[in-house]
Design a protein around this motif. Sequence first.
Motif, PDB file in Angstrom:
ATOM      1  N   ASP A   4      30.310  32.218  39.118  1.00  0.00           N
ATOM      2  CA  ASP A   4      31.057  31.047  39.608  1.00  0.00           C
ATOM      3  C   ASP A   4      32.546  31.364  39.640  1.00  0.00           C
ATOM      4  OD1 ASP A   4      28.847  29.434  39.883  1.00  0.00           O
ATOM      5  OD2 ASP A   4      28.908  28.812  37.767  1.00  0.00           O
ATOM      6  N   SER A   5      33.258  30.778  40.591  1.00  0.00           N
ATOM      7  CA  SER A   5      34.695  31.078  40.670  1.00  0.00           C
ATOM      8  C   SER A   5      35.460  29.928  41.307  1.00  0.00           C
ATOM      9  CB  SER A   5      34.909  32.341  41.500  1.00  0.00           C
ATOM     10  OG  SER A   5      34.507  32.103  42.837  1.00  0.00           O
ATOM     11  N   VAL A   6      36.776  29.988  41.173  1.00  0.00           N
ATOM     12  CA  VAL A   6      37.649  29.006  41.822  1.00  0.00           C
ATOM     13  C   VAL A   6      38.091  29.558  43.184  1.00  0.00           C
ATOM     14  CG1 VAL A   6      39.823  27.722  41.589  1.00  0.00           C
ATOM     15  CG2 VAL A   6      38.440  28.191  39.561  1.00  0.00           C
ATOM     16  N   TYR A   7      38.472  30.831  43.184  1.00  0.00           N
ATOM     17  CA  TYR A   7      38.820  31.493  44.438  1.00  0.00           C
ATOM     18  C   TYR A   7      37.894  32.687  44.610  1.00  0.00           C
ATOM     19  CZ  TYR A   7      43.264  29.212  43.334  1.00  0.00           C
ATOM     20  OH  TYR A   7      44.222  28.317  42.983  1.00  0.00           O
ATOM     21  N   GLU A   8      37.577  33.006  45.858  1.00  0.00           N
ATOM     22  CA  GLU A   8      36.773  34.217  46.039  1.00  0.00           C
ATOM     23  C   GLU A   8      36.938  34.824  47.421  1.00  0.00           C
ATOM     24  OE1 GLU A   8      32.852  32.178  45.401  1.00  0.00           O
ATOM     25  OE2 GLU A   8      32.345  33.292  47.244  1.00  0.00           O
ATOM     26  N   THR A   9      36.738  36.128  47.493  1.00  0.00           N
ATOM     27  CA  THR A   9      36.583  36.825  48.769  1.00  0.00           C
ATOM     28  C   THR A   9      35.221  37.514  48.664  1.00  0.00           C
ATOM     29  OG1 THR A   9      37.454  38.979  48.094  1.00  0.00           O
ATOM     30  CG2 THR A   9      39.074  37.325  48.755  1.00  0.00           C
ATOM     31  N   ASP A  10      34.892  38.359  49.626  1.00  0.00           N
ATOM     32  CA  ASP A  10      33.592  39.015  49.514  1.00  0.00           C
ATOM     33  C   ASP A  10      33.574  40.171  48.515  1.00  0.00           C
ATOM     34  OD1 ASP A  10      35.223  40.370  51.170  1.00  0.00           O
ATOM     35  OD2 ASP A  10      33.800  40.598  52.828  1.00  0.00           O
ATOM     36  N   VAL A  11      34.764  40.510  47.965  1.00  0.00           N
ATOM     37  CA  VAL A  11      34.771  41.606  46.975  1.00  0.00           C
ATOM     38  C   VAL A  11      35.303  41.202  45.603  1.00  0.00           C
ATOM     39  CG1 VAL A  11      34.916  43.437  48.697  1.00  0.00           C
ATOM     40  CG2 VAL A  11      37.014  42.477  47.754  1.00  0.00           C
ATOM     41  N   ASN A  12      35.966  40.054  45.510  1.00  0.00           N
ATOM     42  CA  ASN A  12      36.473  39.638  44.194  1.00  0.00           C
ATOM     43  C   ASN A  12      36.409  38.122  44.033  1.00  0.00           C
ATOM     44  OD1 ASN A  12      38.647  39.078  45.956  1.00  0.00           O
ATOM     45  ND2 ASN A  12      40.115  39.308  44.302  1.00  0.00           N
ATOM     46  N   LYS A  13      36.335  37.704  42.784  1.00  0.00           N
ATOM     47  CA  LYS A  13      36.278  36.275  42.462  1.00  0.00           C
ATOM     48  C   LYS A  13      37.224  36.019  41.291  1.00  0.00           C
ATOM     49  CE  LYS A  13      31.511  35.549  43.914  1.00  0.00           C
ATOM     50  NZ  LYS A  13      30.255  34.850  43.616  1.00  0.00           N
ATOM     51  N   THR A  14      37.879  34.861  41.312  1.00  0.00           N
ATOM     52  CA  THR A  14      38.800  34.525  40.229  1.00  0.00           C
ATOM     53  C   THR A  14      38.374  33.211  39.588  1.00  0.00           C
ATOM     54  OG1 THR A  14      40.580  35.574  41.469  1.00  0.00           O
ATOM     55  CG2 THR A  14      41.253  34.110  39.677  1.00  0.00           C
ATOM     56  N   PHE A  15      38.381  33.204  38.279  1.00  0.00           N
ATOM     57  CA  PHE A  15      38.186  31.934  37.568  1.00  0.00           C
ATOM     58  C   PHE A  15      39.137  31.866  36.387  1.00  0.00           C
ATOM     59  CE2 PHE A  15      35.036  34.838  35.752  1.00  0.00           C
ATOM     60  CZ  PHE A  15      35.109  34.602  34.388  1.00  0.00           C
ATOM     61  N   PHE A  16      39.248  30.683  35.802  1.00  0.00           N
ATOM     62  CA  PHE A  16      40.230  30.459  34.740  1.00  0.00           C
ATOM     63  C   PHE A  16      39.529  30.011  33.463  1.00  0.00           C
ATOM     64  CE2 PHE A  16      42.079  29.360  38.857  1.00  0.00           C
ATOM     65  CZ  PHE A  16      43.068  30.331  38.924  1.00  0.00           C
ATOM     66  N   CYS A  17      40.128  30.365  32.352  1.00  0.00           N
ATOM     67  CA  CYS A  17      39.613  29.887  31.079  1.00  0.00           C
ATOM     68  C   CYS A  17      40.643  28.901  30.519  1.00  0.00           C
ATOM     69  CB  CYS A  17      39.406  31.055  30.124  1.00  0.00           C
ATOM     70  SG  CYS A  17      38.824  30.507  28.528  1.00  0.00           S
ATOM     71  N   ASP A  18      40.293  27.590  30.545  1.00  0.00           N
ATOM     72  CA  ASP A  18      41.240  26.556  30.114  1.00  0.00           C
ATOM     73  C   ASP A  18      41.645  26.727  28.655  1.00  0.00           C
ATOM     74  OD1 ASP A  18      41.174  25.487  32.602  1.00  0.00           O
ATOM     75  OD2 ASP A  18      39.550  24.073  32.141  1.00  0.00           O
ATOM     76  N   LYS A  19      40.697  27.170  27.853  1.00  0.00           N
ATOM     77  CA  LYS A  19      40.931  27.245  26.411  1.00  0.00           C
ATOM     78  C   LYS A  19      42.122  28.154  26.041  1.00  0.00           C
ATOM     79  CE  LYS A  19      38.443  28.388  22.209  1.00  0.00           C
ATOM     80  NZ  LYS A  19      37.332  29.170  21.729  1.00  0.00           N
ATOM     81  N   ASN A  20      42.195  29.302  26.662  1.00  0.00           N
ATOM     82  CA  ASN A  20      43.290  30.213  26.318  1.00  0.00           C
ATOM     83  C   ASN A  20      44.196  30.547  27.507  1.00  0.00           C
ATOM     84  OD1 ASN A  20      41.549  31.837  27.730  1.00  0.00           O
ATOM     85  ND2 ASN A  20      40.721  32.849  25.899  1.00  0.00           N
ATOM     86  N   GLY A  21      44.012  29.859  28.619  1.00  0.00           N
ATOM     87  CA  GLY A  21      44.905  30.017  29.778  1.00  0.00           C
ATOM     88  C   GLY A  21      44.778  31.337  30.517  1.00  0.00           C
ATOM     89  N   LEU A  22      43.676  32.054  30.301  1.00  0.00           N
ATOM     90  CA  LEU A  22      43.530  33.361  30.956  1.00  0.00           C
ATOM     91  C   LEU A  22      43.032  33.221  32.397  1.00  0.00           C
ATOM     92  CD1 LEU A  22      41.762  35.462  28.155  1.00  0.00           C
ATOM     93  CD2 LEU A  22      44.127  35.703  28.924  1.00  0.00           C
ATOM     94  N   ASP A  23      43.575  34.074  33.275  1.00  0.00           N
ATOM     95  CA  ASP A  23      43.029  34.220  34.634  1.00  0.00           C
ATOM     96  C   ASP A  23      42.103  35.419  34.579  1.00  0.00           C
ATOM     97  OD1 ASP A  23      45.100  32.549  35.033  1.00  0.00           O
ATOM     98  OD2 ASP A  23      46.092  33.750  36.583  1.00  0.00           O
ATOM     99  N   ILE A  24      40.930  35.262  35.125  1.00  0.00           N
ATOM    100  CA  ILE A  24      39.978  36.377  35.082  1.00  0.00           C
ATOM    101  C   ILE A  24      39.547  36.709  36.503  1.00  0.00           C
ATOM    102  CG2 ILE A  24      37.706  37.148  34.237  1.00  0.00           C
ATOM    103  CD1 ILE A  24      38.725  34.669  32.052  1.00  0.00           C
ATOM    104  N   GLU A  25      39.719  37.979  36.874  1.00  0.00           N
ATOM    105  CA  GLU A  25      39.361  38.399  38.224  1.00  0.00           C
ATOM    106  C   GLU A  25      38.184  39.367  38.124  1.00  0.00           C
ATOM    107  OE1 GLU A  25      42.765  39.705  40.397  1.00  0.00           O
ATOM    108  OE2 GLU A  25      41.612  40.178  42.199  1.00  0.00           O
TER     109      GLU A  25
END
Lengths: 289, 91
Positions: free
Chosen positions: A75-96
Amino acid sequence: MQIEIKERKIFFDGKEKITFDEILHSISVVENDIVYLSGSLIEGYMNEFSKGMGNLYSDIDVFVIRDSEKFKMTDSVYETDVNKTFFCDKNGLDIEVFDKSYVQSLSDVLSKLRVEKGVRVFNILKEKLDRGNDNIFINSFLNRFLYSICIYNEKSYQELQSQINYSNYLKLKQCSLINIIDNLYDDVKGNLFVREADAALQIFRMMIMSLLEVVLAKEEIFVDRDKWVALKFINVTKSKMKYNNIYNMYMDIFRGDLIDNDKCLEKIEYYLPHLEEELEKILLEGLEI
Amino acid sequence: MKVENLNELQRNKDFIIRKLDDVYYFMSGQDVFEANEIGATIVNAVGRDLSIDELCTRIAQKYSYDDLNQIRIDVDSYITFLLSEGVLLHE
């Protein structure tokens, strides 16, 4: 800001900020994932030539390379066909998260890469990769993967690192940058001829920035943001005297007093042939007899 | 006129040098001449006080060629070509 990493913990100015396990927990790691940290803070911590990168507003960027099937189900907030980004609210991390099959195909293409006459250099990548072939994206991925710290699945991380031919990419990048310089040359000459100081200065500065990037590519150093080009170049010049002329040119044109139009034009006229000389020195290095 | 020393020559500044992979290019407008590493080495040394004999000896050492006579013939012919095309000029 001082960053330190010890015993799988990250410290900011001596205070514990986050542990590797906390990061891994926010990702929900799945089998075969490769997880690594990168970004300006990590770069500044790792490399002498990146010293000064990162500040109290910088993030630790977290990256995951994931098997294709599992990537598709992420699952992701933003995505292309090769990468996806989501966020972790608890510690503010962006994960790609990157699709591993993409990373492998990029690695294959880079290993066979050859610069050919008459071909626009970055079109070579566009032709050979059917997705994720935007040059800025590739450069950023390679920069962040090269200057990274693995926090999970070290063995696969090292294997993948050893497969990627970073040098081939930088050779390609160097050719592309020299093309940019060549294309700007007549433009700056034209503006000098009509004594248009602001346009000439802007173009000449673009040429110098590209030359600094040529130096970085020659030194096998990646850069993925314009704002870090001069910082990395200046760090390189601290141990490599051969770039002193370029350093002086940079200082004069970016940091010197150029308010007076005539003085500004005079300086550009003076440095323009020097820029070409310095570029040729880089290209002809090793041919001394 | 046979060139005996590289200081008798200068590079024509209208020609820039570029490199793609291991091939060097001397370029001026539409004129493009390809060169290998030895060709680029010769052009790079132009202007220096270096006799052609000494240049040939150094090429022989650097690139492990034995036949100095043949090197001299090739270097003379290459310099003549570059002069005829305007890449090099007499000082």
